[in-house]
Design an enzyme around this catalytic site. Structure first.
Site, short mmCIF file in Angstrom:
data_model
loop_
_atom_site.label_atom_id
_atom_site.label_comp_id
_atom_site.label_asym_id
_atom_site.label_seq_id
_atom_site.Cartn_x
_atom_site.Cartn_y
_atom_site.Cartn_z
N ASP A 539 3.68 -27.62 -8.14
CA ASP A 539 2.97 -28.46 -8.57
C ASP A 539 1.66 -29.01 -7.90
OD1 ASP A 539 1.80 -31.48 -10.03
OD2 ASP A 539 4.50 -31.18 -10.75
N HIS A 581 0.87 -36.48 -9.77
CA HIS A 581 1.78 -36.02 -11.02
C HIS A 581 3.01 -35.39 -9.62
CE1 HIS A 581 3.66 -32.81 -13.58
NE2 HIS A 581 3.09 -33.73 -14.07
N SER A 748 7.71 -33.47 -18.04
CA SER A 748 8.12 -33.48 -16.53
C SER A 748 8.79 -33.80 -15.76
CB SER A 748 6.57 -33.72 -16.80
OG SER A 748 4.93 -32.87 -16.82
#
Length: 922
Positions: A539, A581, A748
């Site tokens: 990520d 994120h 996600s």
């Protein structure tokens, strides 16, 4: 002997599901015949085109013109060639009754279908009758027949495919014949037609004919409507007319005069249940005449596949000499093709490549940019010093400098195996054209440009301003949105996870939907930490948000963007930036249960074990991945360190590199949990590939998240819509960003649930799985099987496209690994070479469409941020040609210069994606 109807039903059941592919190809063929598109536009197999051209004599422009003109005319020598070929064709009879066609492929061996002769003992009473045809006065010639001799040579492949039997389903029989006929004519009077197993004898759109004995009649040949227009992994599909009795005929490429296939059967059109249809649309029966069947075309077994079966066959010692004679022409042709290719590959594309590096030839084209302007490429090749040395020498001659070639994943590479390599080279003209040029270099199998790609992470691209349920807004910060969540699931609809529940309950609704609550309340649950099981997160790196503080392992973290061991997310807020994120997705695994943040809720599924997530930073933000090489570097280290699980909540378009990486991880036994994708509907990479675990998203109603990608490659579904995750709040006056929570959307968020489940399952069955019998891919398949079997089928998901249901961890942990012998290799029926060829052909379109869909353009560093301007790159001429052949005339084209709607972009991307994905299913 198999009946006509049984064979037709078998073909219908086997190929009914891919009928739309055949029909689309047939439509393109008609456009070629109408001169709307060039013949070569039908063919997306670049390797086949190169091999086809290597068989021709003359300059490349002449060869191209000759091949493109093949639909309309042929050279006159074709007539003589067909006459020679025809003499080798025979009618097969049994006790005087015609049952099929065959042809002589060696001094004393004929070939026909298995469904004509399936066993040696069934050859009793069978004869091979040659010269049964009409003369110029339409009188029957004197024929001569030879009895069959299976004791001297016999090799067959059943007409039905059996996964347990190698090379089954090819429906061929090779059988010896006696050397003297009943009419005292020696077999030596018939000239055999030896088989050429090397590819490139024909390309799509070129003509082929069948020389046959339909219904046992005198020899016939069809000279019109004879084009090859589609294929599967083992078959080619063509137009030529046939009738019962044509089984076992030779299919000849008119352009080269070589046998390309063994005719197998007609290809009937079917309904949704694979029932055969008549021309009137009615359901056909065994009594329906052939002329009333609605035929798409005919299909034949590829000679290249038959030769491979012959090469690998284990025959009695007495048959080895015959086998060697049958393979002689293939060996000879391979050498000739290589020689011709070495002399011709330089002119295959616009930019010639010197192919005699020992003479240190200078490049024939000038570099169109400064030497400091460089482009990254990824290519596949055999990992062999000699092969790589040849490639390096040719590249040195081409660019005038020693090329920088590196193994993309060195830790798990093997000598003499196809591996992934990176290449940094000076920019020469159009980079996509250059990639195709590079693919013609001897030794290089496939090439693609390694360009910046947008990442698919969860933003609603159709309505970017409506971010309330995604938990993020355009400046990268989020807002608390629980009122909207409760309105949606408590007032407008009644979710069992929200109705009459406290905030501490409904903020953790994802626990209850997947039964993590029951599992984690069980004091007997085995800790992944105690078993040394780690999860790697691919990520944007970690932040210091209080919710995840202490949850990321800062000793093992790695940054593959800046090439150091600090995977900190720089949290650079700006236009289209999405900071944190990895923090949001990671919190679902390692989020602290107690924090001082107001409105605290939810916690990590593995937090109670003191579990730490290992962050691998592969991109600066969730907007862009600079190179796929960063992903390859991360995966290589993961495999070399023997980490068992990867959680990846980022998606890419299908690329050659991601396909190779997915298989590499799978073969190493890594359970790679991947987000299925958002908004684009089709499953993104790496999730689309067989080696990964693809995860789709559900919501608090146990329904599909409308933005979730879906498809046959999805393995399981988990909560992904309106999942409670940590966010950053916009600072009031250039101060430190605040911390809070919001309900966000995306596959996600679904993905970490499956990664956590994998860790618990591996921990519980560690003793069993440590057995060497579960090494490599079998561990991945054992987990996939357990997930499939245990999935909660009581839900409101669509019946297809979302795997076997919603993740049920409680049931999963009660599902032990099945025996290793029950596991099947996911890539068993996948032709990786063919997948690479198609991906290379359509890769430019896929990436361009993908980046346009996600609003991408080149990132230009400005004050530590990335500015985004419209993407001005045009498709290469080759990609434009593919686009024209792929889309309808009424559909807006990327090359039109007009603004293209989101729906049109999605439609085009879906078509390109399906073209690539279809190669995974053959």
């Amino acid at each position: 002997m198999v009946t006509r109807w049984s064979l037709m039903e078998y073909v219908a059941n086997r190929y009914g599901k891919v009928q739309p592919v055949f029909e689309e190809a047939a439509k393109k063929l008609q456009r070629v015949k109408a001169k709307e598109i060039p013949l070569l536009s039908l063919e997306d197999d670049l390797e086949r085109v190169k091999l086809r051209m290597a068989r021709e004599e003359g300059e490349m422009p002449i060869i191209m013109e000759r091949i493109n003109g093949g639909v309309d005319f042929q050279d006159s020598y074709i007539l003589e060639m067909l006459s020679t070929l025809s003499k080798a064709v025979c009618r097969i009879t049994q006790h005087g009754r015609p049952i099929g066609t065959g042809f002589l492929i060696s001094e004393n061996v004929i070939m026909t279908n298995n469904h004509v002769i399936d066993r040696p003992e069934n050859a009793q009473g069978m004869m091979a009758e040659f010269n049964y045809e009409l003369d110029s006065n339409k009188n029957i010639k004197k024929s001569f027949s030879f009895s069959l001799d299976p004791d001297k040579f016999f090799l067959t492949s059943s007409y039905t495919a059996n996964p347990e039997v190698p090379y089954s389903g090819l429906d061929f029989t090779m059988i010896a014949v006696s050397e003297g006929s009943q009419e005292n004519v020696p077999l030596s009077t018939v000239k055999p037609i030896y088989l050429d197993g090397v590819r490139g004898k024909i390309i799509k759109g070129e003509s082929c004919v069948i020389i046959q004995h339909p219904r046992g009649m005198p020899k016939k040949i069809v000279l019109k409507n004879t084009a090859f227009f589609s294929e599967t992994r083992t078959r080619i599909v063509y137009e030529s007319d046939t009738l019962p009795g044509s089984s076992g005929s030779m299919v000849v490429a008119l352009g080269t005069g070589e046998i390309i296939a063994l005719h197998h059967a007609g290809l009937p059109r079917t309904d949704s249940q694979n029932r055969i249809l008549t021309r009137s649309g009615a359901i056909a029966t065994a009594s329906t005449p052939d002329e009333e069947i609605d035929w798409i075309g005919n299909e034949g077994i590829k000679i290249s596949r038959i030769i491979n079966a012959l090469k690998d066959s284990a025959l009695p010692p007495g048959m080895q000499a015959v086998k060697e004679r049958l393979l002689h022409k293939t060996t000879q042709t391979q050498g000739e093709i290589n020689d011709g290719r070495d002399n011709r590959e330089a002119s295959f594309n616009k930019a010639p490549i010197p192919v005699n590096p020992e003479k240190e030839q200078k490049p024939k084209i000038a570099m169109k940019s400064s030497p400091t302007s460089r482009q990254d490429y990824i290519f596949t090749a055999i990992n062999n010093p000699k092969v790589l040395g040849t490639i390096a020498e040719i590249l040195k001659a081409r660019y005038g400098e020693t090329p920088l070639i590196k193994l993309s994943m060195p830790s798990f590479a093997a000598v003499d195996r196809v591996e992934l390599f990176s290449l940094s080279a000076p920019v020469v003209g159009n980079i996509e054209d250059e990639a195709r040029n590079l693919s013609t270099i001897p030794g290089i199998i496939n090439v693609e440009t390694d360009v910046p790609l947008h990442l698919n992470t969860g933003k609603d691209q159709k309505d970017p301003d409506h971010s309330i349920y995604e938990g993020m807004v355009e400046d990268g910060y989020g807002k608390f949105n629980e009122d909207e969540f409760l309105k949606k699931y408590r007032h407008e609809r009644q979710s069992i996870y929200v109705q009459d529940k406290t905030p501490q309950y409904h903020r953790k609704w994802n626990w209850y939907a997947t039964a993590f609550d029951s599992v984690l309340a069980d004091k007997q649950v085995v800790s992944p930490v105690d078993k040394g099981i780690r999860i790697i997160q691919f990520d944007t790196g970690f932040t210091d948000h209080a919710k995840v503080q202490g949850g990321f392992d800062k000793d093992l973290d790695m940054d593959f963007v800046d090439q150091d061991d600090d995977a900190t997310d720089s949290f650079t807020a700006g236009i289209l930036k999405h900071p944190g994120h990895a923090t949001r997705t990671g919190s679902l695994l390692i989020g602290n249960e107690v924090t001082l943040i107001e409105k605290n809720g939810n916690s990590g599924l593995l937090s109670q074990f003191g579990f730490q997530l290992v962050p691998y930073r592969i991109c600066k933000s969730v907007i862009l991945i600079r190179r796929q090489q960063e992903l390859a570097d991360a995966l290589d280290l993961c495999i070399s360190q023997r980490y068992p699980i990867i959680s990846m909540s980022l998606g890419l378009p299908p690329t050659m590199a991601t396909a190779a990486m997915a298989k590499k991880a799978y073969d190493a036994g890594v359970i790679w949990c991947c987000a299925a994708g958002n908004v684009v509907q089709v499953v993104v990479a790496p999730a689309v590939y067989p080696g990964t675990i693809a995860v789709a998203a559900s919501n608090p109603m146990d329904e599909e998240w409308k933005g979730s990608s879906r498809g046959s490659t999805v393995d399981i579904t988990a909560p992904g819509e309106d999942v409670y995750v940590p966010i950053f709040l916009e600072p009031e006056s250039n101060g430190t960003p605040g911390e809070s929570f919001a309900y966000g959307n995306g596959t996600s968020y679904a993905t970490p649930h499956v990664a956590a489940a994998a860790a618990l399952w591996l921990a519980k069955y560690d003793d069993t799985l440590s057995n060497g019998e579960y090494a490599g891919w079998r561990k991945v398949e054992a987990f996939r099987k357990a997930v499939d079997v245990s999935a909660r089928r009581k839900n409101r998901l669509p019946r297809v496209g979302f795997g076997h249901g919603i993740l049920d961890v409680e049931k999963l942990l009660k599902t032990p690994p099945v025996a290793p012998v029950q596991l099947e290799y996911a890539y068993k029926n996948t032709d990786q070479g063919r997948l690479g060829e198609v991906t290379q052909a359509y890769g430019e379109m896929a990436k361009t469409l993908w980046n346009k869909i996600h609003g991408w353009a080149f990132g230009i560093p400005r004050g530590g941020q990335e500015a985004y301007a419209p993407d001005s790159r045009e498709l290469s001429d080759y990609a434009k040609m593919l686009e024209r052949t792929l889309i309808n005339e009424s559909t807006t084209s990327l090359e039109s210069g007009d603004d293209v709607s989101q729906e049109t972009l999605l439609e085009l991307f879906s078509k390109v994606h399906q073209k690539i994905e279809s190669e995974l299913k053959k």
